[in-house]
Every structure is written in C-alpha cells, then in structure tokens.
Scaffold this active site. Structure first.
Site, PDB file in Angstrom:
ATOM      1  N   GLU A  87       0.829  -1.201   0.000  1.00 51.76           N
ATOM      2  CA  GLU A  87       0.000   0.000   0.000  1.00 51.76           C
ATOM      3  C   GLU A  87       0.868   1.258   0.000  1.00 51.76           C
ATOM      4  O   GLU A  87       0.361   2.373   0.020  1.00 51.76           O
ATOM      5  CB  GLU A  87      -0.976   0.025   1.169  1.00 51.76           C
ATOM      6  CG  GLU A  87      -0.377   0.214   2.531  1.00 51.76           C
ATOM      7  CD  GLU A  87      -1.448   0.476   3.579  1.00 51.76           C
ATOM      8  OE1 GLU A  87      -1.758   1.662   3.801  1.00 51.76           O
ATOM      9  OE2 GLU A  87      -1.969  -0.478   4.174  1.00 51.76           O
ATOM     10  N   CYS A 119      -3.891  -2.788   3.921  1.00 51.06           N
ATOM     11  CA  CYS A 119      -3.056  -3.845   4.503  1.00 51.06           C
ATOM     12  C   CYS A 119      -3.520  -5.255   4.141  1.00 51.06           C
ATOM     13  O   CYS A 119      -2.891  -6.230   4.554  1.00 51.06           O
ATOM     14  CB  CYS A 119      -3.037  -3.711   6.028  1.00 51.06           C
ATOM     15  SG  CYS A 119      -2.448  -2.102   6.602  1.00 51.06           S
ATOM     16  N   THR A 160       3.352   4.156  15.680  1.00 50.68           N
ATOM     17  CA  THR A 160       2.936   2.913  15.024  1.00 50.68           C
ATOM     18  C   THR A 160       3.460   2.850  13.591  1.00 50.68           C
ATOM     19  O   THR A 160       2.859   2.209  12.731  1.00 50.68           O
ATOM     20  CB  THR A 160       1.407   2.747  15.036  1.00 50.68           C
ATOM     21  OG1 THR A 160       0.799   3.799  14.281  1.00 50.68           O
ATOM     22  CG2 THR A 160       0.875   2.760  16.456  1.00 50.68           C
ATOM     23  N   SER A 209     -11.266   3.499  12.903  1.00 51.52           N
ATOM     24  CA  SER A 209     -10.441   2.403  12.399  1.00 51.52           C
ATOM     25  C   SER A 209     -10.544   1.174  13.292  1.00 51.52           C
ATOM     26  O   SER A 209     -10.603   0.037  12.800  1.00 51.52           O
ATOM     27  CB  SER A 209      -8.980   2.850  12.286  1.00 51.52           C
ATOM     28  OG  SER A 209      -8.202   1.871  11.660  1.00 51.52           O
ATOM     29  N   HIS A 241      -3.904  -9.223  11.523  1.00 52.33           N
ATOM     30  CA  HIS A 241      -3.190  -8.017  11.108  1.00 52.33           C
ATOM     31  C   HIS A 241      -2.825  -7.235  12.364  1.00 52.33           C
ATOM     32  O   HIS A 241      -3.666  -7.045  13.253  1.00 52.33           O
ATOM     33  CB  HIS A 241      -4.082  -7.177  10.196  1.00 52.33           C
ATOM     34  CG  HIS A 241      -3.560  -5.807   9.943  1.00 52.33           C
ATOM     35  ND1 HIS A 241      -2.268  -5.560   9.526  1.00 52.33           N
ATOM     36  CD2 HIS A 241      -4.143  -4.584  10.068  1.00 52.33           C
ATOM     37  CE1 HIS A 241      -2.084  -4.256   9.399  1.00 52.33           C
ATOM     38  NE2 HIS A 241      -3.206  -3.643   9.719  1.00 52.33           N
ATOM     39  N   LYS A 250      -6.734  -7.286  21.473  1.00 52.04           N
ATOM     40  CA  LYS A 250      -8.089  -6.809  21.763  1.00 52.04           C
ATOM     41  C   LYS A 250      -9.097  -7.343  20.738  1.00 52.04           C
ATOM     42  O   LYS A 250     -10.232  -7.677  21.086  1.00 52.04           O
ATOM     43  CB  LYS A 250      -8.105  -5.284  21.792  1.00 52.04           C
ATOM     44  CG  LYS A 250      -7.392  -4.687  23.003  1.00 52.04           C
ATOM     45  CD  LYS A 250      -7.494  -3.168  22.993  1.00 52.04           C
ATOM     46  CE  LYS A 250      -6.862  -2.576  24.251  1.00 52.04           C
ATOM     47  NZ  LYS A 250      -6.939  -1.085  24.257  1.00 52.04           N
ATOM     48  N   ASN A 284       4.610  -1.384  12.482  1.00 49.21           N
ATOM     49  CA  ASN A 284       3.587  -1.642  11.477  1.00 49.21           C
ATOM     50  C   ASN A 284       4.237  -1.846  10.110  1.00 49.21           C
ATOM     51  O   ASN A 284       4.991  -0.995   9.641  1.00 49.21           O
ATOM     52  CB  ASN A 284       2.603  -0.470  11.427  1.00 49.21           C
ATOM     53  CG  ASN A 284       1.337  -0.804  10.660  1.00 49.21           C
ATOM     54  OD1 ASN A 284       1.208  -1.875  10.087  1.00 49.21           O
ATOM     55  ND2 ASN A 284       0.392   0.118  10.667  1.00 49.21           N
ATOM     56  N   SER A 316      -7.744  -1.423   5.827  1.00 50.98           N
ATOM     57  CA  SER A 316      -8.668  -0.313   6.028  1.00 50.98           C
ATOM     58  C   SER A 316      -9.350   0.071   4.727  1.00 50.98           C
ATOM     59  O   SER A 316      -8.825  -0.113   3.633  1.00 50.98           O
ATOM     60  CB  SER A 316      -7.918   0.890   6.595  1.00 50.98           C
ATOM     61  OG  SER A 316      -7.463   0.630   7.893  1.00 50.98           O
TER      62      SER A 316
END
Length: 397
Positions: A87, A119, A160, A209, A241, A250, A284, A316
């Site tokens: 990307e 991604c 990130t 996001s 991811h 999470k 990332n 995304s």
C-alpha cells in the site's frame, strides 16, 4: 466419463522469509519527545521498537532481500508468477515487482503484477497464488508483501510506524503450511484510513479504524464459518493483522466474546501472544504484518505440527478475509529461525535525532534527480532517481 479421478494436491506455503529496515529505534526515544512514559507504548500499544529504513532502502529493496533466500534455495525454473502486494507503492503505473524481478535475475517468462487494498492485499495475493498452483501443480508463485508505514510527525499515529517485507513461495505439497479451502470475506466502504495521491502520509480516523477493524473481523469470520470453516474451538492459534500488537489482542478478545467462547482471557491471549514477537520489534508493516505474525509463531518454541492456524487479515477502507491452514510435519526444516532473530538484532540502533533525519531524507527520495547515500548492509539498494527513473542495484555494485 473419466472415472480415473485423482484428488487435488495440497497447496500452501512452501517457504517464507522476511526483511526489514537497517535501523531500529526504541519507542522510549519517542516517549521522551512526546513527554510520556515509555509504558504508554510498551504496554498500551504492545510495541517496543520500530524499524526505520536506511536512506537507500525502500519497498523494492526489502522485497528483494526477503525473496532472495527463497530463490537461492528453490531456484526459479518452476516460477511463473510474482504477486507484489503493497500500500506504499512507488509508482502510479509500474509494479514494484518488476524492479525486484531484475534485481533477483528472474526469468522473463514470469508474470508480475502489483496488488493494492490497504493492509489486506497480500492475503488476496496468497489466495490468487493458491488458485494458480491448484490449476497447475507444477508451477510455483512468489507472493511478496512489502511496506513502509509512515504517519505525520508528532501525531498519535507516529509510534505505530515501521517497515518490513515478507516473501512466500506458494506450491503444491508445501513444506510449511497447507491452506484449507474455506475462506470468509468482507468489504465495506469505510473512511477509516486512506492516503490521497497528494499526500506522503496516511490520514487516519483512529476510533473509526478500531471499530471498522472489529466489524470486518466479525463479518469475515461469519462468512468463513458459513462456508465450512473450522469452529472457533477447533483453532489452535490466530494470526491477525497487527498495526500494533495490542490491537490484535483486543480484536481476538472481541471476536471470542461475540461468539460466546468460554475460553478464559489467559487462554485467549495464549493463542495470540506467540504471534506478536516480530511485529512488536518491527512496528507496522501494513501488508506484511499478518505474515510476520505467522513467522513469529513458526519460529517459536512450540511444536506446531498438525496445528490449525486461523488468519484474520484486514485492510482499512475496508476489506477483510478469514482463512485457515494446517502446519505440515517437518516444517521446522524449512525455517530460518536463527537468521530471522539475528536480522532483528543486527539493526543499527538510532536515537530520535537520527530517526528524524532519516524521515527527512526519505521525504526527498522521490524528487526528479537525486542520489542516495550508501548506507544499507542489505543485498540490494535504492541508488536514487535519474530523469524520473528509479535506480536499483546490488550493494556489491
């Protein structure tokens, strides 16, 4: 009617390797500039370091460095296709994979194409590769995921960032991971993260996001299950991811709760934690991050033979896919675990001042005519731009 039917051969990942930037910065350096405690990043994001490319590194040089040991091991006689997912592309028309094709000395009788969807696109490439190999098991496909994550300086997203590339050889009778046939997909038009043509850095709606990621994961999982995918209880590990590792943890807890899983939080975290080691240190890497999660898991201490791994890939905008695979017997003989760890340890440690200088240098890398200083110790380098033509060469040149 032909009654001499044979079953289709297993198809999957026969080899896998990665590369990253030449430098690394401890996030404590950023914490000092931001005036926060390092724990905000170490614990809150689940990140300890991030890779920073040298002035003469980019997505092409990292991709070539990741793919080179695979070509060295297997040759290119059976290779018919190269799928390059990114990307953070370097040209609006020409595939980054074509530059890499020359650096690696690949045959001309190879198709090369670039894929893009934030991604997610490396997962699309993996699925397309599996279909090509299933059609002709004598052929192999090289899948590349290579990205450099950049955000605005002094923004909440700056910690990130990162850089990395993963190369995978997809083949019949794979040595590492057999892909199962069920997949689940999900697409929704969401403006959670995007990069307009005029911008060198992405635009992020952080709260949206996170919710878009969780919605997409739920949707992809539901579609996967509806098409015969394994039950949650039948999966041993999950590779998500990982824009930052805490987000994957999470997301896994969220998915388990939505499915009514009775596994404890400790059991759920144990399914994810072994996948976070490389992303925690690299940062990332966009398209590559879910496959760096796989590499970290494979390089770990546990014997994974026969274990089922589920993949939840997200890009995304938003597209997600869920699929699974079974680890093959003898997979460890195909790994490069010691070399992978050594590569991470060998990166040059930089302080915040040097890191900021490297970002400034990167911003000037695509002007009409510029030479890049010789810095990288990787096998290939980005030499600069001459007459709007990007120049690449082996570092030994």
């Amino acid at each position: 009617m032909n009654t001499n039917q044979t079953s289709s051969p297993a198809v999957g990942i026969d080899d896998i390797a990665f590369a990253t930037g030449a430098n690394r910065i401890d996030l404590a350096e950023l914490a000092g500039r931001f005036g926060v405690e390092p724990a905000k990043y170490y614990v809150g994001l689940g990140q300890s370091e991030m890779s920073v490319p040298a002035a003469d590194e980019d997505i092409v040089t990292m991709a070539a460095a990741a793919a080179a040991p695979i070509i060295e091991r297997h040759g290119s006689d059976r290779l018919r296709t190269v799928l390059f997912a990114t990307e953070s592309g370097i040209d609006q028309s020409k595939s980054a994979g074509v530059y890499m094709h020359r650096l690696l000395g690949l045959p001309q009788a190879v198709r090369v194409v670039e894929l893009k969807q934030a991604c997610y696109s490396a997962t699309a490439a993996l699925q397309f590769a599996a279909a090509l190999v299933a059609r002709n098991p004598e052929e192999t496909v090289l899948v590349i995921a290579s990205d450099i994550a950049r955000y605005e300086l002094h923004s909440n997203a700056e910690p990130t960032q990162g850089a990395g590339a993963v190369a995978m050889l997809v083949a019949a009778d794979p040595a590492i991971l057999e892909l199962e046939t069920a997949t689940g997909v999900y697409t929704q038009d969401v403006m959670d993260f995007w990069r307009p043509n005029h911008s060198a850095t992405a635009i992020v709606d952080g709260k949206l996001s996170i919710s878009a990621y969780q919605d997409a994961i739920e949707g992809a999982w539901a579609d996967y299950r509806s098409r015969g995918g394994a039950d949650f209880s039948e999966v041993d590990h999950f590779c998500y991811h990982q824009p930052f590792t805490k987000m994957a943890i999470k997301a896994h807890r969220h998915l388990a709760k939505s499915l009514g899983s009775e596994r404890t939080q400790e059991e759920l975290d144990a399914q994810i934690e072994p996948t976070t080691g490389y992303n925690r240190r690299i940062g990332n890497s966009y398209t590559a991050s879910v496959y760096l999660a796989l590499l970290a898991l494979l390089d770990g201490d546990d014997d994974l033979t026969g274990r089922r791994i589920a993949f939840l890939s997200y890009g995304s905008g938003a597209v997600a896919e869920c699929f699974s695979g079974i680890v093959r017997p003898g997979y460890r003989s195909a790994l490069r675990s010691d070399a992978n760890r050594a590569q991470l340890d060998a990166r040059t440690v930089v302080d915040d001042a040097r890191y900021l200088q490297l970002l400034e240098d990167a911003a000037s890398a695509d002007v009409h005519d510029s030479d890049r200083p010789r810095e990288t110790g990787a096998p290939f380098r980005f030499a600069g731009v001459a007459g709007d033509r990007r120049q690449y060469e082996p570092t030994s040149a």
